[in-house]
Design an enzyme around this catalytic site. Structure first.
Site, short mmCIF file in Angstrom:
data_model
loop_
_atom_site.label_atom_id
_atom_site.label_comp_id
_atom_site.label_asym_id
_atom_site.label_seq_id
_atom_site.Cartn_x
_atom_site.Cartn_y
_atom_site.Cartn_z
N GLY A 37 0.82 -1.21 0.00
CA GLY A 37 0.00 0.00 0.00
C GLY A 37 0.85 1.26 0.00
N HIS A 43 4.21 1.72 -8.09
CA HIS A 43 3.22 0.65 -8.01
C HIS A 43 2.31 0.65 -9.24
CE1 HIS A 43 3.94 1.42 -3.53
NE2 HIS A 43 4.26 0.16 -3.66
N GLN A 159 15.03 -8.64 -3.53
CA GLN A 159 13.73 -9.27 -3.31
C GLN A 159 13.28 -10.00 -4.58
OE1 GLN A 159 10.24 -7.45 -1.19
NE2 GLN A 159 9.62 -6.91 -3.27
P1 AMP Z 1 6.10 -2.25 -1.60
O1 AMP Z 1 4.72 -1.71 -1.49
O2 AMP Z 1 7.17 -1.26 -1.22
O3 AMP Z 1 6.27 -3.59 -0.96
O4 AMP Z 1 6.35 -2.49 -3.15
C1 AMP Z 1 5.47 -3.30 -3.89
C2 AMP Z 1 6.07 -3.58 -5.24
O5 AMP Z 1 6.30 -2.35 -5.92
C3 AMP Z 1 7.43 -4.28 -5.14
O6 AMP Z 1 7.52 -5.27 -6.15
C4 AMP Z 1 8.39 -3.15 -5.37
O7 AMP Z 1 9.62 -3.58 -5.92
C5 AMP Z 1 7.63 -2.30 -6.35
N1 AMP Z 1 8.13 -0.92 -6.33
C6 AMP Z 1 8.29 -0.12 -5.25
N2 AMP Z 1 8.80 1.07 -5.61
C7 AMP Z 1 8.98 1.01 -6.96
C8 AMP Z 1 9.49 1.93 -7.93
N3 AMP Z 1 9.93 3.14 -7.60
N4 AMP Z 1 9.52 1.53 -9.22
C9 AMP Z 1 9.09 0.29 -9.57
N5 AMP Z 1 8.60 -0.61 -8.71
C10 AMP Z 1 8.54 -0.25 -7.41
#
Ligand code: AMP
Length: 283
Positions: A37, A43, A159
Protein backbone atom coordinates in the site's frame (compact mmCIF):
# COMPACT_ATOMS: atom_id res chain seq x y z
CA UNK A 1 -21.26 14.67 -7.32
CA UNK A 2 -20.62 11.66 -9.49
CA UNK A 3 -19.23 8.61 -7.80
CA UNK A 4 -15.77 7.56 -8.93
CA UNK A 5 -15.81 4.09 -10.34
CA UNK A 6 -13.49 1.94 -8.31
CA UNK A 7 -12.09 -1.55 -8.15
CA UNK A 8 -13.84 -4.15 -6.06
CA UNK A 9 -12.51 -4.32 -2.52
CA UNK A 10 -11.87 -7.84 -1.27
CA UNK A 11 -11.38 -7.22 2.44
CA UNK A 12 -10.90 -10.76 3.56
CA UNK A 13 -9.99 -14.29 2.57
CA UNK A 14 -13.61 -15.32 2.02
CA UNK A 15 -14.28 -12.49 -0.42
CA UNK A 16 -11.08 -13.34 -2.28
CA UNK A 17 -12.03 -17.00 -2.50
CA UNK A 18 -15.41 -16.21 -4.04
CA UNK A 19 -13.95 -13.79 -6.59
CA UNK A 20 -11.09 -16.14 -7.56
CA UNK A 21 -13.47 -19.07 -8.02
CA UNK A 22 -15.52 -17.00 -10.47
CA UNK A 23 -12.45 -15.87 -12.41
CA UNK A 24 -11.04 -19.38 -12.60
CA UNK A 25 -14.34 -20.78 -13.75
CA UNK A 26 -14.39 -18.35 -16.66
CA UNK A 27 -10.72 -19.13 -17.49
CA UNK A 28 -9.46 -15.59 -16.90
CA UNK A 29 -5.71 -14.93 -16.91
CA UNK A 30 -4.99 -13.27 -13.56
CA UNK A 31 -2.06 -10.99 -12.74
CA UNK A 32 -1.19 -10.21 -9.12
CA UNK A 33 0.66 -7.08 -8.01
CA UNK A 34 1.65 -7.58 -4.37
CA UNK A 35 2.17 -4.34 -2.42
CA UNK A 36 2.18 -2.93 1.08
CA UNK A 37 0.00 0.00 0.00
CA UNK A 38 0.90 3.70 0.27
CA UNK A 39 0.76 3.46 -3.49
CA UNK A 40 2.79 5.71 -5.80
CA UNK A 41 3.62 5.85 -9.51
CA UNK A 42 6.05 2.93 -9.11
CA UNK A 43 3.22 0.65 -8.01
CA UNK A 44 0.94 1.95 -10.76
CA UNK A 45 3.63 1.24 -13.35
CA UNK A 46 3.63 -2.42 -12.24
CA UNK A 47 -0.10 -2.57 -12.92
CA UNK A 48 0.33 -0.99 -16.37
CA UNK A 49 3.17 -3.32 -17.26
CA UNK A 50 0.97 -6.43 -17.12
CA UNK A 51 -2.37 -4.89 -18.06
CA UNK A 52 -2.13 -6.19 -21.62
CA UNK A 53 -1.02 -9.66 -20.55
CA UNK A 54 -3.89 -10.50 -18.20
CA UNK A 55 -7.68 -10.53 -18.29
CA UNK A 56 -7.92 -9.66 -14.61
CA UNK A 57 -5.66 -7.49 -12.46
CA UNK A 58 -5.48 -7.92 -8.73
CA UNK A 59 -3.50 -5.70 -6.38
CA UNK A 60 -2.88 -6.98 -2.88
CA UNK A 61 -2.29 -4.49 -0.09
CA UNK A 62 -0.86 -6.09 3.01
CA UNK A 63 1.65 -4.55 5.41
CA UNK A 64 3.43 -7.77 6.24
CA UNK A 65 4.56 -7.81 9.89
CA UNK A 66 6.92 -10.74 9.23
CA UNK A 67 9.20 -8.76 6.93
CA UNK A 68 9.87 -5.98 9.43
CA UNK A 69 12.62 -6.57 11.95
CA UNK A 70 11.68 -5.56 15.52
CA UNK A 71 13.48 -2.18 15.36
CA UNK A 72 11.78 -1.24 12.08
CA UNK A 73 8.77 0.89 11.17
CA UNK A 74 5.95 -1.70 11.07
CA UNK A 75 3.46 0.31 13.15
CA UNK A 76 4.49 3.64 11.60
CA UNK A 77 4.37 2.32 8.02
CA UNK A 78 1.90 4.49 6.06
CA UNK A 79 -1.56 2.94 5.68
CA UNK A 80 -3.63 4.89 3.16
CA UNK A 81 -6.28 2.50 1.83
CA UNK A 82 -8.77 5.17 0.73
CA UNK A 83 -6.12 7.10 -1.22
CA UNK A 84 -4.81 3.83 -2.66
CA UNK A 85 -8.27 2.95 -3.94
CA UNK A 86 -8.57 6.39 -5.54
CA UNK A 87 -5.19 6.03 -7.25
CA UNK A 88 -5.99 2.60 -8.64
CA UNK A 89 -9.41 3.73 -9.86
CA UNK A 90 -10.55 1.13 -12.35
CA UNK A 91 -7.04 0.27 -13.53
CA UNK A 92 -7.41 -2.99 -11.63
CA UNK A 93 -10.38 -5.30 -11.15
CA UNK A 94 -9.94 -5.92 -7.45
CA UNK A 95 -7.90 -5.02 -4.38
CA UNK A 96 -7.21 -7.72 -1.83
CA UNK A 97 -6.50 -6.26 1.62
CA UNK A 98 -6.77 -9.07 4.16
CA UNK A 99 -6.55 -8.64 7.91
CA UNK A 100 -3.38 -10.07 9.48
CA UNK A 101 -5.33 -13.08 10.80
CA UNK A 102 -6.25 -14.11 7.24
CA UNK A 103 -2.56 -14.43 6.38
CA UNK A 104 -1.21 -15.46 9.77
CA UNK A 105 -3.84 -17.20 11.88
CA UNK A 106 -2.96 -17.45 15.56
CA UNK A 107 -1.50 -20.95 15.15
CA UNK A 108 0.59 -20.15 12.05
CA UNK A 109 4.13 -21.59 12.35
CA UNK A 110 5.41 -22.26 8.81
CA UNK A 111 8.02 -20.14 7.08
CA UNK A 112 10.00 -20.25 3.87
CA UNK A 113 13.63 -19.32 4.10
CA UNK A 114 16.26 -19.38 1.39
CA UNK A 115 19.98 -19.89 1.62
CA UNK A 116 22.59 -19.12 -0.99
CA UNK A 117 23.82 -15.95 -2.67
CA UNK A 118 20.38 -14.51 -3.53
CA UNK A 119 19.56 -14.14 0.15
CA UNK A 120 22.85 -13.87 2.00
CA UNK A 121 24.66 -10.54 2.00
CA UNK A 122 23.32 -7.13 0.98
CA UNK A 123 19.93 -6.56 2.72
CA UNK A 124 20.22 -9.80 4.65
CA UNK A 125 23.20 -8.48 6.63
CA UNK A 126 21.13 -5.60 7.97
CA UNK A 127 17.64 -7.16 8.01
CA UNK A 128 18.35 -10.80 8.87
CA UNK A 129 14.73 -12.04 8.99
CA UNK A 130 13.42 -9.81 6.20
CA UNK A 131 13.50 -12.22 3.26
CA UNK A 132 12.07 -15.07 5.31
CA UNK A 133 9.09 -12.80 5.92
CA UNK A 134 8.91 -11.77 2.27
CA UNK A 135 9.19 -15.31 0.87
CA UNK A 136 6.59 -16.64 3.29
CA UNK A 137 4.02 -13.94 2.59
CA UNK A 138 4.55 -14.04 -1.18
CA UNK A 139 4.18 -17.83 -1.24
CA UNK A 140 1.01 -17.51 0.79
CA UNK A 141 -0.38 -14.75 -1.41
CA UNK A 142 0.42 -16.85 -4.50
CA UNK A 143 -1.46 -19.81 -3.04
CA UNK A 144 -4.41 -17.70 -1.97
CA UNK A 145 -4.74 -15.80 -5.24
CA UNK A 146 -3.40 -18.41 -7.73
CA UNK A 147 -2.22 -15.81 -10.27
CA UNK A 148 -0.80 -16.70 -13.68
CA UNK A 149 1.54 -13.68 -13.49
CA UNK A 150 2.97 -11.69 -10.61
CA UNK A 151 4.86 -8.42 -10.95
CA UNK A 152 7.78 -7.24 -8.81
CA UNK A 153 9.82 -4.05 -9.07
CA UNK A 154 13.55 -3.97 -9.79
CA UNK A 155 13.64 -1.25 -7.14
CA UNK A 156 13.84 -4.12 -4.64
CA UNK A 157 16.29 -6.07 -6.75
CA UNK A 158 17.37 -8.59 -4.15
CA UNK A 159 13.73 -9.27 -3.31
CA UNK A 160 13.08 -9.97 -7.00
CA UNK A 161 16.00 -12.45 -7.03
CA UNK A 162 14.70 -14.14 -3.88
CA UNK A 163 11.19 -14.52 -5.34
CA UNK A 164 12.56 -15.89 -8.61
CA UNK A 165 14.70 -18.40 -6.72
CA UNK A 166 11.73 -19.51 -4.59
CA UNK A 167 9.46 -19.87 -7.63
CA UNK A 168 12.15 -21.93 -9.38
CA UNK A 169 12.94 -24.10 -6.34
CA UNK A 170 9.32 -24.86 -5.48
CA UNK A 171 8.12 -24.87 -9.10
CA UNK A 172 5.37 -22.44 -8.18
CA UNK A 173 3.16 -22.09 -11.26
CA UNK A 174 3.54 -18.31 -11.46
CA UNK A 175 5.22 -16.28 -14.15
CA UNK A 176 7.36 -13.62 -12.41
CA UNK A 177 7.55 -10.32 -14.29
CA UNK A 178 10.19 -7.70 -13.40
CA UNK A 179 9.32 -4.01 -13.67
CA UNK A 180 11.83 -1.16 -14.09
CA UNK A 181 12.30 1.37 -11.29
CA UNK A 182 10.21 4.53 -11.48
CA UNK A 183 11.97 7.68 -10.28
CA UNK A 184 11.14 11.23 -9.30
CA UNK A 185 12.38 13.81 -11.85
CA UNK A 186 15.54 14.36 -9.78
CA UNK A 187 16.39 10.65 -9.85
CA UNK A 188 15.21 9.55 -6.40
CA UNK A 189 13.58 6.12 -6.68
CA UNK A 190 9.94 6.32 -5.68
CA UNK A 191 9.26 4.62 -2.36
CA UNK A 192 6.48 4.61 0.20
CA UNK A 193 9.19 5.48 2.73
CA UNK A 194 10.12 8.75 1.00
CA UNK A 195 7.35 10.46 3.00
CA UNK A 196 9.57 10.03 6.08
CA UNK A 197 12.21 12.37 4.63
CA UNK A 198 12.50 15.91 6.02
CA UNK A 199 12.84 18.70 3.48
CA UNK A 200 16.61 18.77 3.93
CA UNK A 201 16.90 14.99 3.65
CA UNK A 202 14.69 14.95 0.57
CA UNK A 203 17.01 17.52 -1.00
CA UNK A 204 20.11 15.28 -0.71
CA UNK A 205 18.33 11.96 -1.33
CA UNK A 206 18.84 12.03 -5.15
CA UNK A 207 22.59 11.72 -4.47
CA UNK A 208 21.96 7.99 -4.03
CA UNK A 209 20.93 7.66 -7.67
CA UNK A 210 23.66 10.00 -8.90
CA UNK A 211 26.28 7.96 -7.04
CA UNK A 212 24.94 4.73 -8.55
CA UNK A 213 25.03 6.29 -12.02
CA UNK A 214 28.60 7.45 -11.52
CA UNK A 215 29.76 4.08 -10.19
CA UNK A 216 28.10 2.23 -13.08
CA UNK A 217 29.71 4.57 -15.60
CA UNK A 218 33.19 4.05 -14.11
CA UNK A 219 32.74 0.27 -13.88
CA UNK A 220 31.76 0.25 -17.56
CA UNK A 221 34.97 2.15 -18.31
CA UNK A 222 36.95 -0.55 -16.50
CA UNK A 223 38.00 1.47 -13.43
CA UNK A 224 39.10 -0.61 -10.46
CA UNK A 225 35.90 -1.74 -8.68
CA UNK A 226 37.09 -1.46 -5.06
CA UNK A 227 38.24 2.08 -5.68
CA UNK A 228 35.05 3.08 -7.51
CA UNK A 229 32.84 1.72 -4.70
CA UNK A 230 34.97 3.21 -1.91
CA UNK A 231 34.74 6.61 -3.57
CA UNK A 232 30.98 6.18 -3.94
CA UNK A 233 30.68 5.47 -0.22
CA UNK A 234 32.85 8.51 0.57
CA UNK A 235 30.67 10.80 -1.58
CA UNK A 236 27.51 9.63 0.19
CA UNK A 237 28.96 9.82 3.68
CA UNK A 238 30.27 13.33 3.03
CA UNK A 239 26.67 14.41 2.42
CA UNK A 240 25.41 12.88 5.65
CA UNK A 241 24.46 9.37 4.56
CA UNK A 242 25.37 6.35 6.59
CA UNK A 243 26.05 3.65 4.01
CA UNK A 244 25.03 0.07 4.86
CA UNK A 245 26.46 -1.25 1.59
CA UNK A 246 27.40 -0.21 -1.92
CA UNK A 247 28.18 -3.30 -3.95
CA UNK A 248 28.69 -4.59 -7.47
CA UNK A 249 26.91 -7.89 -8.10
CA UNK A 250 26.00 -10.22 -10.95
CA UNK A 251 22.38 -9.55 -11.92
CA UNK A 252 21.23 -13.17 -12.16
CA UNK A 253 22.95 -14.76 -9.15
CA UNK A 254 23.80 -11.74 -6.98
CA UNK A 255 27.31 -13.18 -6.62
CA UNK A 256 30.07 -10.55 -6.55
CA UNK A 257 30.76 -9.15 -10.01
CA UNK A 258 34.20 -8.89 -11.56
CA UNK A 259 33.47 -8.22 -15.23
CA UNK A 260 30.87 -6.43 -17.32
CA UNK A 261 30.63 -9.33 -19.77
CA UNK A 262 27.53 -10.59 -17.98
CA UNK A 263 24.70 -8.35 -16.73
CA UNK A 264 25.63 -6.74 -13.40
CA UNK A 265 24.09 -4.23 -11.00
CA UNK A 266 25.32 -1.78 -8.44
CA UNK A 267 23.19 -1.95 -5.29
CA UNK A 268 23.08 0.46 -2.39
CA UNK A 269 21.43 0.88 0.99
CA UNK A 270 22.04 4.10 2.87
CA UNK A 271 20.47 5.79 5.84
CA UNK A 272 19.78 9.49 6.07
CA UNK A 273 18.46 10.59 9.44
CA UNK A 274 16.02 7.89 10.54
CA UNK A 275 15.19 6.75 7.00
CA UNK A 276 16.83 3.87 5.18
CA UNK A 277 16.75 4.06 1.39
CA UNK A 278 17.71 1.36 -1.13
CA UNK A 279 18.31 1.60 -4.85
CA UNK A 280 20.19 -0.17 -7.63
CA UNK A 281 20.93 0.18 -11.32
CA UNK A 282 22.20 -1.94 -14.15
CA UNK A 283 25.84 -1.53 -15.15
P1 AMP B 1 6.10 -2.25 -1.60
O1 AMP B 1 4.72 -1.71 -1.49
O2 AMP B 1 7.17 -1.26 -1.22
O3 AMP B 1 6.27 -3.59 -0.96
O4 AMP B 1 6.35 -2.49 -3.15
C1 AMP B 1 5.47 -3.30 -3.89
C2 AMP B 1 6.07 -3.58 -5.24
O5 AMP B 1 6.30 -2.35 -5.92
C3 AMP B 1 7.43 -4.28 -5.14
O6 AMP B 1 7.52 -5.27 -6.15
C4 AMP B 1 8.39 -3.15 -5.37
O7 AMP B 1 9.62 -3.58 -5.92
C5 AMP B 1 7.63 -2.30 -6.35
N1 AMP B 1 8.13 -0.92 -6.33
C6 AMP B 1 8.29 -0.12 -5.25
N2 AMP B 1 8.80 1.07 -5.61
C7 AMP B 1 8.98 1.01 -6.96
C8 AMP B 1 9.49 1.93 -7.93
N3 AMP B 1 9.93 3.14 -7.60
N4 AMP B 1 9.52 1.53 -9.22
C9 AMP B 1 9.09 0.29 -9.57
N5 AMP B 1 8.60 -0.61 -8.71
C10 AMP B 1 8.54 -0.25 -7.41
Amino acid sequence: MAHHRRAELLSDRAALRTRMAAWRESHQIVALVPTMGALHEGHLSLVRLVAARADRLLVSIFVNPAQFTPSEDFSAYPRTLEADREKLGTAVDAIYCPPVADIYPADFVTSISLEGPATTGLEDRFRPTHFKGVATVVAKLFLQTTPHLAVFGEKDFQQLCVIRQMVRDLELPVNVVAAPTIREVDGLAMSSRNVYLSEAERAVAPLIYHTLTQCAERLRQGDEANLVLAEGVAILEKSGFSVDYLEWRQADTLLPATTIEQPTRVLVAARIGATRLIDNIAV
